[in-house]
Design a protein around this motif. Sequence first.
Motif, PDB file in Angstrom:
ATOM      1  N   ASP A 353      17.533  37.049  40.017  1.00 49.12           N
ATOM      2  CA  ASP A 353      18.405  37.932  40.774  1.00 49.12           C
ATOM      3  C   ASP A 353      18.548  37.357  42.182  1.00 49.12           C
ATOM      4  O   ASP A 353      18.080  36.252  42.462  1.00 49.12           O
ATOM      5  CB  ASP A 353      17.860  39.363  40.783  1.00 49.12           C
ATOM      6  CG  ASP A 353      16.460  39.455  41.384  1.00 49.12           C
ATOM      7  OD1 ASP A 353      16.066  38.519  42.108  1.00 49.12           O
ATOM      8  OD2 ASP A 353      15.764  40.454  41.133  1.00 49.12           O
ATOM      9  N   HIS A 377      22.728  41.337  36.550  1.00 49.43           N
ATOM     10  CA  HIS A 377      22.428  41.986  37.826  1.00 49.43           C
ATOM     11  C   HIS A 377      23.648  41.970  38.748  1.00 49.43           C
ATOM     12  O   HIS A 377      23.958  42.964  39.414  1.00 49.43           O
ATOM     13  CB  HIS A 377      21.255  41.281  38.514  1.00 49.43           C
ATOM     14  CG  HIS A 377      19.922  41.624  37.945  1.00 49.43           C
ATOM     15  ND1 HIS A 377      19.321  40.880  36.967  1.00 49.43           N
ATOM     16  CD2 HIS A 377      19.071  42.649  38.212  1.00 49.43           C
ATOM     17  CE1 HIS A 377      18.151  41.419  36.654  1.00 49.43           C
ATOM     18  NE2 HIS A 377      17.974  42.495  37.394  1.00 49.43           N
ATOM     19  N   GLN A 380      26.252  44.544  37.872  1.00 51.50           N
ATOM     20  CA  GLN A 380      25.898  45.896  38.308  1.00 51.50           C
ATOM     21  C   GLN A 380      26.170  46.075  39.798  1.00 51.50           C
ATOM     22  O   GLN A 380      26.544  47.167  40.253  1.00 51.50           O
ATOM     23  CB  GLN A 380      24.424  46.177  38.005  1.00 51.50           C
ATOM     24  CG  GLN A 380      24.045  46.028  36.540  1.00 51.50           C
ATOM     25  CD  GLN A 380      24.970  46.789  35.610  1.00 51.50           C
ATOM     26  OE1 GLN A 380      25.078  48.009  35.675  1.00 51.50           O
ATOM     27  NE2 GLN A 380      25.670  46.057  34.744  1.00 51.50           N
ATOM     28  N   ASN A 381      25.974  45.009  40.572  1.00 54.23           N
ATOM     29  CA  ASN A 381      26.317  45.074  41.996  1.00 54.23           C
ATOM     30  C   ASN A 381      27.822  45.212  42.187  1.00 54.23           C
ATOM     31  O   ASN A 381      28.291  45.966  43.041  1.00 54.23           O
ATOM     32  CB  ASN A 381      25.830  43.811  42.712  1.00 54.23           C
ATOM     33  CG  ASN A 381      24.328  43.634  42.616  1.00 54.23           C
ATOM     34  OD1 ASN A 381      23.600  44.571  42.300  1.00 54.23           O
ATOM     35  ND2 ASN A 381      23.858  42.424  42.873  1.00 54.23           N
ATOM     36  N   SER A 384      29.497  48.663  41.592  1.00 56.02           N
ATOM     37  CA  SER A 384      29.224  49.703  42.588  1.00 56.02           C
ATOM     38  C   SER A 384      30.253  49.692  43.714  1.00 56.02           C
ATOM     39  O   SER A 384      30.255  50.593  44.557  1.00 56.02           O
ATOM     40  CB  SER A 384      27.817  49.512  43.169  1.00 56.02           C
ATOM     41  OG  SER A 384      27.726  48.304  43.895  1.00 56.02           O
ATOM     42  N   TYR A 426      33.856  41.873  47.948  1.00 61.34           N
ATOM     43  CA  TYR A 426      32.388  41.858  47.983  1.00 61.34           C
ATOM     44  C   TYR A 426      31.844  40.520  47.474  1.00 61.34           C
ATOM     45  O   TYR A 426      30.936  39.936  48.078  1.00 61.34           O
ATOM     46  CB  TYR A 426      31.846  43.008  47.133  1.00 61.34           C
ATOM     47  CG  TYR A 426      30.398  42.850  46.748  1.00 61.34           C
ATOM     48  CD1 TYR A 426      29.377  43.032  47.674  1.00 61.34           C
ATOM     49  CD2 TYR A 426      30.050  42.491  45.444  1.00 61.34           C
ATOM     50  CE1 TYR A 426      28.049  42.873  47.319  1.00 61.34           C
ATOM     51  CE2 TYR A 426      28.725  42.328  45.079  1.00 61.34           C
ATOM     52  CZ  TYR A 426      27.726  42.518  46.016  1.00 61.34           C
ATOM     53  OH  TYR A 426      26.418  42.351  45.667  1.00 61.34           O
ATOM     54  N   GLY A 643      21.377  44.757  46.229  1.00 64.55           N
ATOM     55  CA  GLY A 643      22.786  45.019  45.978  1.00 64.55           C
ATOM     56  C   GLY A 643      23.057  46.062  44.925  1.00 64.55           C
ATOM     57  O   GLY A 643      24.183  46.530  44.791  1.00 64.55           O
ATOM     58  N   GLU A 644      22.050  46.433  44.128  1.00 62.25           N
ATOM     59  CA  GLU A 644      22.269  47.426  43.084  1.00 62.25           C
ATOM     60  C   GLU A 644      22.365  48.820  43.689  1.00 62.25           C
ATOM     61  O   GLU A 644      21.688  49.149  44.667  1.00 62.25           O
ATOM     62  CB  GLU A 644      21.129  47.404  42.064  1.00 62.25           C
ATOM     63  CG  GLU A 644      21.217  46.272  41.074  1.00 62.25           C
ATOM     64  CD  GLU A 644      20.217  46.432  39.952  1.00 62.25           C
ATOM     65  OE1 GLU A 644      19.757  45.409  39.456  1.00 62.25           O
ATOM     66  OE2 GLU A 644      19.891  47.577  39.600  1.00 62.25           O
ATOM     67  N   SER A 645      23.192  49.630  43.062  1.00 59.29           N
ATOM     68  CA  SER A 645      23.341  51.005  43.517  1.00 59.29           C
ATOM     69  C   SER A 645      22.095  51.803  43.182  1.00 59.29           C
ATOM     70  O   SER A 645      21.548  51.697  42.086  1.00 59.29           O
ATOM     71  CB  SER A 645      24.570  51.637  42.851  1.00 59.29           C
ATOM     72  OG  SER A 645      24.645  53.008  43.158  1.00 59.29           O
TER      73      SER A 645
END
Length: 688
Positions: A353, A377, A380-381, A384, A426, A643-645
Amino acid sequence: MHDGVYQPRDDGMNLVLGQEFITKEAAKVHIQTASRQNCFEFDIIKSDTKRFVLKCRGAKEGCQWFVQVAKLKNSDLWTVRSYIKQHTCSVVTDIEAGDEDGTENDATGNEGTGGVLTSPGDIEMHENVTERDEHVFDTEVRPGVVYQSRDDGAKDGCKWFVRVAKLENTDLWTVRSYINQHTCSVVTTRTLPDRRKGTKQIVASVLAQDYPGTFDTPVPKVLIDLVHRRVGVHVSYTSAWRGKRETANETNIGTRTRVVVDEAQKFKYLFFALGASIEGFSAMRKVLIVDGTHLKNVYGGVLLVATAQDPDHHHYPIAFGVADGENDESWIWFMEQLKSVISDVSGLVFLSDRNKSLIKSVRLVFPEAAHGYCIWHLSQNVKSHVHNNKDTCAFKFRECAHAYTEAEFKYLYHAFRRKYPSAVVYLDKSVEEKKWARCYFRGDRYNVDTANSVESFNGVIKEARKYTLLPMFDVIIAKMSEWFNTHRKEAAEIPYTLKLVPILETEMSKRCVAAGFLTVDELHSFHLEYSVHGTDGKVYTVDMARNTCSCEQFDKDKYPCVHGVAAATFMTAAAGRELHLSEFCSKYYLVEQWALAYHRTVYLVLHMSDWVIPEDVRAKKIFPPDFETKKGKPQQTRFPSVGESRGRGKRGRGGARGRGEARGRGRARGGGITSYFECGSGSGSGTT
């Protein structure tokens, strides 16, 4: 064999004058393959940077077979200059008296050369098994692991002969020469008075097969009967006891460990790598997946894991570390220890990650390695940063990341940019395309593009992460021992006719069916270049000499795409031989390479009462790290990566996040200093 003049026969190589090869090695491989398939041997008369000359080994008998290959002027290509393709010598085979295809079984049911045994002890055991069958004969061991008939049989003209040699750079042994016919008297050999007796090595081999990784083995009296039933030889009580002791003395040789303490002698770092994994990684694809997961015991900290994935998509953990957290210092220390067992070799790839400390440590410690980011991963960032259709956005992003060619990537990414502009903003600000896009990634990561292997392993040891350190590692070692034994048996049970690991064998079978509907045109027969018409209306160029395709799937995955399968089928059909797709796959997908990764036994940890601890180690005092006793139940869910929600909790009864609940998210109450060093036995410390 003939007693007179041998009939001329073709060598089966289908060479023509002027035929070109890309390299000198390519020409040699072509000739060597033909020599094995058509049962002849040759000597290299001359070999330098400009030419090499080959003659038949039967030249002294008058055989005229001859090949001269030379390098073209001002070119890197090699061409056939002189060639006499007729043999007039005898057919050279490893099985002198076999059937036409060289696979006739002998009286004991054993097949021809090429069988692999794991140790000299296994060779002796295998040989004694054959002796106890209905067709009994006696053997004599000569230096170099050669078995032949006893002198009484050999003097009568018996030609039975076996030669077993150790494979280069491995611990495996292979059958090199084999004459499987006896012409001596069965009665004479059966009644010889000096029949061989069992040795401690045979006992150890039987125990290694029946009780892998187990220290609780039968007593010598039971072993005597067990060995007699298994291999048909008698062993003395002393030999049985010595074989049992030799097995018990086996440990996880080559295991590397290190513990670091601070100035106050308090625990700081721990590193641990099993010798079996270190040695087996040499047979693995050079892709390492690294990640950290939080420990749930009273002292907290993180477990750092470096794992590979075997070609059949199984976990293959390499090294573990324990640290206070995922920071610069801990990750750099872990990577330095990892480098001591796995050097910074060319072609090494890391996948993880986007933890900043981890990225920094790879860049500093492994500067030559390529480093990619986990696609899952990152997806998923990305999702968001959009408000609607989040899962669709993540799927479309992964679709872009999986594109093999730059043209395909640009087409998909352009559509993604129009539909999800905020997600692209992003991505442009936070990460380079070469870190996640397959078409831009430098290095060979094969079909591995996520860190799911580590995430899955963390799930396997989910309960063990609640234990103190030593019981947790007991569980990890027990699980690795189970995996090694399971996959070792899986590799051994695969039929000899199947060369590829099961998951790839299945995939190649599907592609063979799809390839049957494609049209193939030959572009250059000497360079093995073909044009394949795909079902999508496009035309793909396949180079079977370089194992490449214009779709780039062949290049990056290291096994044939559907266009490569179609070209290989066309090529072998034109040559009049069988299709063997394993010839065009990376060696890491071969069953024999897969078996090498698991050939070592992972032994369980002895009970602490059986430990023999050196005095200098016993004299050292290590205190537990500082910890904070918190109230309430420890957190069970994973910590989101960078960075993940974080998500939002459910509202309503039981879902409100009040002050009382916030206080209840700490770690469990501590159990004292002794619990940190409490040692569990190898089998009683929990299961996963």
